[in-house]
Design a protein around this motif. Structure first.
Motif, PDB file in Angstrom:
ATOM      1  N   GLY A  47       0.821  -1.205   0.000  1.00 17.79           N
ATOM      2  CA  GLY A  47       0.000   0.000   0.000  1.00 17.79           C
ATOM      3  C   GLY A  47       0.846   1.242   0.000  1.00 17.79           C
ATOM      4  O   GLY A  47       2.022   1.203   0.403  1.00 17.79           O
ATOM      5  N   PRO A  48       0.297   2.358  -0.469  1.00 16.51           N
ATOM      6  CA  PRO A  48       1.053   3.612  -0.429  1.00 16.51           C
ATOM      7  C   PRO A  48       1.126   4.136   1.005  1.00 16.51           C
ATOM      8  O   PRO A  48       0.455   3.628   1.888  1.00 16.51           O
ATOM      9  N   SER A  49       1.902   5.169   1.218  1.00 13.29           N
ATOM     10  CA  SER A  49       1.994   5.677   2.596  1.00 13.29           C
ATOM     11  C   SER A  49       0.638   6.271   2.989  1.00 13.29           C
ATOM     12  O   SER A  49      -0.064   6.846   2.166  1.00 13.29           O
ATOM     13  N   SER A  75      -1.832   4.371   3.923  1.00 12.44           N
ATOM     14  CA  SER A  75      -2.895   3.416   3.613  1.00 12.44           C
ATOM     15  C   SER A  75      -3.292   2.596   4.833  1.00 12.44           C
ATOM     16  O   SER A  75      -4.287   1.887   4.823  1.00 12.44           O
ATOM     17  N   LYS A  82      -1.059   0.420   6.351  1.00  9.49           N
ATOM     18  CA  LYS A  82      -0.327  -0.845   6.412  1.00  9.49           C
ATOM     19  C   LYS A  82       0.587  -0.939   7.639  1.00  9.49           C
ATOM     20  O   LYS A  82       0.683  -1.986   8.268  1.00  9.49           O
ATOM     21  N   HIS A  96       5.727  -0.677   0.028  1.00 14.72           N
ATOM     22  CA  HIS A  96       4.949   0.079  -0.944  1.00 14.72           C
ATOM     23  C   HIS A  96       5.423  -0.294  -2.354  1.00 14.72           C
ATOM     24  O   HIS A  96       5.011   0.284  -3.338  1.00 14.72           O
ATOM     25  N   ARG A 144      -3.667  -5.927  -0.374  1.00 20.65           N
ATOM     26  CA  ARG A 144      -3.438  -4.572  -0.871  1.00 20.65           C
ATOM     27  C   ARG A 144      -4.297  -3.614  -0.054  1.00 20.65           C
ATOM     28  O   ARG A 144      -5.504  -3.853   0.132  1.00 20.65           O
ATOM     29  N   MET A 145      -3.674  -2.587   0.436  1.00 21.04           N
ATOM     30  CA  MET A 145      -4.400  -1.674   1.316  1.00 21.04           C
ATOM     31  C   MET A 145      -4.515  -0.296   0.714  1.00 21.04           C
ATOM     32  O   MET A 145      -3.650   0.165  -0.024  1.00 21.04           O
ATOM     33  N   SER A 146      -5.611   0.367   1.100  1.00 21.31           N
ATOM     34  CA  SER A 146      -5.814   1.748   0.677  1.00 21.31           C
ATOM     35  C   SER A 146      -6.763   2.398   1.670  1.00 21.31           C
ATOM     36  O   SER A 146      -7.748   1.771   2.069  1.00 21.31           O
ATOM     37  N   SER A 147      -6.464   3.580   2.101  1.00 19.58           N
ATOM     38  CA  SER A 147      -7.315   4.363   3.007  1.00 19.58           C
ATOM     39  C   SER A 147      -7.808   3.564   4.214  1.00 19.58           C
ATOM     40  O   SER A 147      -8.972   3.607   4.584  1.00 19.58           O
TER      41      SER A 147
END
Lengths: 236, 798
Positions: free
Chosen positions: A43-45, A47, A49, A200, A213-216
């Motif tokens: 995941g992006p920063s 997110s 994780k 990431h 996969r993570m987001s928000s």
């Protein structure tokens, strides 16, 4: 996967109060992790994780929801129980290595070995990560990749059931990073430790058994990888 | 006005690091307080004394003679350079109190009118002498301390014995004079004993009458013109006085009261510089460590500032401002207590020394100096610490730092030893080794704090030891009875036959001038019976010196002054003030070590033969049966020839009451030492924690418990503090020795022979305070480790 559930997260929410703002870092997240698998949390920063990783690793407790480690409820655990959990069950690998500068390579590994009743041999583990010859060096005398190898040895020597790696290649160059990933993969295969890698870097997913996969603050996708590739073949 | 952004940053940093800020400021505060209070006290006292000396015409030179006609005064005044010569009579006489107890009065006479004379009295209460002496013949002005101790005031009467007659004097008031600022009987008096010794000021006429010295004087005191050749003039005056038997002559600086005051003030000034340098110096070192570290960890910010165009100088100035702000805070905190202490210290000193008027108020010079000292020291520390700014290059500073460089410590050379050492101790030893400067500063600070504690407490130990030894080893009599003049030994029978008296040993005391080569020293020779049991004499290494044979057991202080060794021959010249002058050569048989006083000893027989007498005594040492004291004192009250009765129990009581004065001093020193110790250990602990936050967090994450992690910091603190305490204890003794020896070098204190005694309890208390510092630092560390946000610390880049 056919292994037992090592970690069971059910409806885990984590909110932080930062000054006057409430931040929901994790929203009702549920996840099962099986014994012996290598999982990548991608995941992006921002997110969520790292928050997820901290809760799995016993560094943080959820605001809502339950966390079980082999059926032991960690979500209501106090500081003492969490320390015992980290001490006996978890090995950590960090982005910035975090070795103790005043201890030699061997002593850094021994420092962790002292914590458990039946540690692996520090020397053998160092041989395993290819650092046996530099056993008497201090961290300041090592390159980043070498420091990370020592950090992995330090995490592994306790023979933990869970190895948690937070951006393990984040401060390393491409080639060194790939070496570190191979090492983690080898540990997963040979010692049978459950390995969780937070990153990431999407390329790393190729080596995992499963990818979350993570987001928000949520797991948006759970991918099962039927044919994980060897880290040596990963490129980014 | 727009506040500079950097200044804003400065203020914010103070809030974040307020603990350290306050701790260092507190050390500077102590330095400033000590400096201002002592310097201002010294200044106040010096100014007050100088003004008093000037306005009341303190004599420039003293001459004591057996007796001389008043006419010689005109002869002396005729010498060019002599402004005024005052003649007077001074004699110690016995006072009989209403209850029969004795005291000693130093009758000191004044010619009337006193206005233009030397050493004029300063009236404190009542009125000066009335010139029409027919109205009230026997008027006396008392020194204020004697009056107070004996509850006497205007309208009261005192009785003295002069020339064997009881004379009653009317108290008309209290007064002091430049020469009686510190009024003690003689150099051998441990402390002023106001109850039993007083200055009695009377007119010349009265003194002539009651002492049978009509038209005579026994002292001439002179005032010289500014710039006059003191030495030459004193020689001329001695020539004039030669036929009248010169007993002593000395300049103002050797006058006892002036010398003591001067010595005390010099010591105070030295102490002001000594102690304030300790505190300011250590504060500067802590600033250096703190700022040096700050520059190191703010590398990225410094790089950024440089990248956007700040110059090296601006950034260095910014960090120096931190140090200056700490210095300023300490200064501001220290000025007020400094002035308050100065005022109460001045009052204390003024009452210890009878100075009628104390110049007080703000001592601008002391404050100015303390500003220069505290800010100067801080600026220097700031500039030195911010040198690191120069080495930061913007681009480089953006890259992550490599782990702190560790190195092997010397112990690792011995593999066998090293292998046995626990990992946490290895960490701690290497960390100490890596941060040598910081470790050195902490050890130094703890060493000074411990040393100051030892210094503060040792005074008490030494005083107690001296008292105990003096009264249990040296002085074994219950009473020392003295006659107003030497008598035949048979007269002692009246005393020794008293029921209560179990043992009586006769003594003869003769004031002499001891000469050796070109040097001379006044002192008293005491003759005792060989094998005397009530007074024991010892040499400096604690071996008993028997009084027998013809030799002289010279006092240590006189031996030191004259440079006399055992086996030397010295000349003793009698200074009895009556009878013919006798001179004898005596062989020094030993050097006696007494805590106080210049008394030399020989046998009663030998001393008699010097006087060409036989069986003459001047007093006796007595042992009284238990419970017989009251009866004994009562039976003595009728005996007119007894001039003084010294009682061991009363002396001991008087000396012990002086301890209160010391406790205040000890207490303040202890508080200051504790502030220093706390500040240093607190700072070391805070810095060490900040530097090892990441380590601590890593350890916590891999499963180390709070107490295990805090144990690491504890070990490091323990190592430094224990080292500091261990060096601090002997260092404290060294400081005590230096203090005593510098005090003894002073002319005025030469009569004391201090022995440095430090009881184990003092070491124990000092060491315990070290443990207290560790405990506080440990507690702070634990508090911080519990609060440590593991995730935050490990995520963050340094």
């Amino acid at each position: 996967m056919g292994g037992k559930e090592i970690i069971n997260l059910t409806g885990v929410t984590k909110t932080y109060i930062m000054g006057e703002v409430t931040v929901e870092a994790l929203k009702e997240t549920s996840l099962l992790i099986y014994e012996g698998e290598l999982m990548v949390i991608l995941g992006p920063s921002g997110s969520g994780k790292s928050t997820l990783l901290n809760i799995i690793g016993g560094m943080d407790s959820p605001t809502l929801g339950e966390v079980y480690f082999f059926g032991e409820n960690l979500s209501r655990a106090g500081e003492k129980q969490l320390t015992r959990y980290r001490r006996e069950e978890v090995g950590f690998v960090f982005q910035f290595f975090n070795l103790i500068p005043d201890l030699t390579v061997k002593e850094n590994v021994e420092l962790a070995a002292h914590l458990v009743a039946k540690p692996l041999s520090a020397k053998e583990v160092l041989e395993e990560v290819g650092m046996a010859e530099r056993m008497d060096h201090f961290p300041s005398q090592l390159s980043g990749g070498e420091q990370q190898r020592v950090a992995i040895a330090r995490a592994v020597v306790k023979n933990p059931r869970l190895l948690i790696c937070d951006e393990p290649t984040g401060s390393l160059d491409y080639l060194t990073g790939r070496l570190i990933l191979s090492l983690l993969s080898k540990i997963n295969r040979e010692l049978g430790s459950t390995v969780i890698i937070v990153t990431h870097n999407a390329s790393i997913c190729a080596m995992a058994h499963r990818v979350a996969r993570m987001s928000s603050g949520m797991i948006v996708e759970l991918i099962e990888n039927t044919a994980p590739v060897s880290p040596e073949r990963i490129e980014w | 006005m727009v506040v500079n952004v950097l200044t804003k940053r400065l203020f914010r940093s103070f809030i974040t690091a307020r603990g350290q800020f306050l701790a260092i400021s507190a050390v500077i505060m102590v330095g400033v307080t000590v400096y201002i209070s002592m310097t201002a006290t010294c200044y106040n006292m010096t100014k007050s004394a100088d003004r008093f000396y000037h306005e009341y015409s303190f004599a420039d030179y003293y001459f004591h003679v057996v007796k001389a006609p008043q006419g010689i005064l005109r002869q002396i005044e005729a010498i060019p350079g002599v402004i005024k010569a005052t003649g007077r009579i001074q004699k110690d006489v016995t006072v009989i109190r209403e209850n029969g107890e004795r005291a000693t009065a130093r009758l000191t006479s004044f010619p009337l009118p006193v206005e233009n004379e030397v050493n004029r009295p300063y009236l404190l209460s009542g009125s000066l002498f009335k010139e029409d002496a027919r109205e009230s013949k026997a008027q006396v002005l008392l020194d204020p301390k004697y009056a107070q101790a004996n509850n006497l005031s205007k309208g009261g009467t005192v009785t003295v014995i002069a020339q064997g007659r009881e004379i009653s004097l009317d108290v008309i008031g209290t007064a002091t004079s430049p020469e009686f600022i510190y009024a003690v009987k003689d150099a051998a008096s441990f402390v002023p004993d106001s109850k039993n010794f007083g200055i009695f000021m009377i007119t010349n006429n009265l003194a002539e009458e009651i002492l049978d010295l009509s038209g005579q004087v026994n002292q001439v005191i002179i005032k010289l013109a500014p710039g006059a050749d003191e030495k030459r003039i004193s020689e001329l005056i001695k020539d004039i006085l030669q036929p009248y038997g010169i007993l002593a002559s000395y300049p103002r600086k050797d006058q006892f009261s002036a010398a003591i005051l001067n010595g005390e003030l010099e010591q105070l000034q030295t102490a002001a510089v000594y102690f304030s340098s300790i505190f300011l110096g250590i504060a500067a070192l802590i600033e250096l460590v703190m700022l040096g570290r700050m520059v190191k960890i703010q590398r990225l910010q410094i790089g950024t500032m440089k990248a956007i165009g700040y110059s090296n100088f601006q950034i260095m100035l910014h960090y120096t401002e931190y140090a200056l702000a700490i210095g300023l805070a300490g200064l501001l905190l220290g000025i007020l207590p400094g002035m308050l202490f100065a005022s109460s210290m001045s009052k204390l000193y003024a009452s210890y020394f009878s100075l009628p008027e104390i110049i007080s108020g703000v001592n601008i010079q002391a404050i100015f100096n303390s500003i220069i000292l505290s800010l100067g020291v801080s600026a220097a520390a700031g500039l030195a610490a911010s040198r690191g700014v120069l080495g930061v290059r913007p681009a480089e500073s953006m890259r992550p730092v490599s782990p702190g460089k560790a190195g092997k410590v010397f112990l690792e050379k011995w593999a066998l030893v090293w292998e046995k050492i626990d990992l946490s101790w290895k960490m701690c030893l290497r960390s100490v080794n890596r941060n040598r400067f910081r470790t050195a500063v902490t050890v130094l600070g703890v060493m000074f704090a411990t040393g100051l504690l030892v210094l503060a407490l040792f005074m008490n130990d030494t005083y107690n030891y001296m008292l105990k030894t003096f009264f249990s080893r040296d002085q074994l009599y219950d009473y020392f009875v003295r006659f107003d003049a030497p008598v035949k030994e048979t007269e002692l029978l009246a005393i020794s036959r008293l029921d209560a008296v179990t043992r009586a040993e006769p003594v003869l005391e003769v004031p002499v001038k001891i000469k050796f080569g070109s040097l001379s020293q006044e002192e008293v020779i005491m003759g005792m019976l060989p094998g005397a049991k009530l007074k024991k004499i010892w040499d400096s290494s604690g071996r008993p010196l028997p009084v027998d044979g013809e030799g002289l057991l010279i006092s240590e202080s006189t031996a030191r002054k004259l440079g006399v060794k055992k086996g030397d021959r010295v000349q003793a010249e009698t200074l009895l003030g009556m009878g013919p002058l006798r001179i004898a050569t005596l062989k020094v048989a030993g050097i006696n070590s007494q805590f106080v006083g210049g008394v030399s000893y020989t046998t009663l027989e030998q001393l008699n033969s010097i006087l060409e007498e036989k069986g003459v005594v001047s007093g006796a040492m007595l042992k009284v049966a238990p419970g017989g004291s009251t009866d004994f004192e009562k039976s003595l009250s009728g005996m007119n020839r007894i001039s003084s009765i010294a009682s061991r129990s009363k002396e001991l009581q008087g000396l012990k009451s002086n301890l209160g004065y010391m406790f205040v001093f000890v207490f303040i020193m202890v508080v200051f030492a504790v502030i220093l110790g706390f500040a240093i250990v607190y700072n070391a602990s805070v810095i060490s924690f900040a530097e090892r936050k990441r380590e601590m967090a890593s350890l916590r994450v891999i499963g180390y418990r709070v107490n295990e992690v805090s144990g690491l910091l504890l070990k490091e603190n323990l190592l430094q503090t224990v080292l500091g305490v261990l060096i601090g204890l002997p260092f404290g003794r060294l400081m005590s020795e230096t203090y005593i020896y510098s005090a003894m070098k002073d002319e005025a204190y030469a009569v004391y022979s201090f022995q440095i005694v430090i009881y184990p309890l003092t070491y124990l208390i000092s060491a315990a305070s070290g443990v207290l510092f560790i405990a506080i630092a440990y507690w702070l560390a634990v508090k911080n480790i519990i609060r440590l946000d593991l995730v935050e610390v490990l995520k963050a880049r340094d």
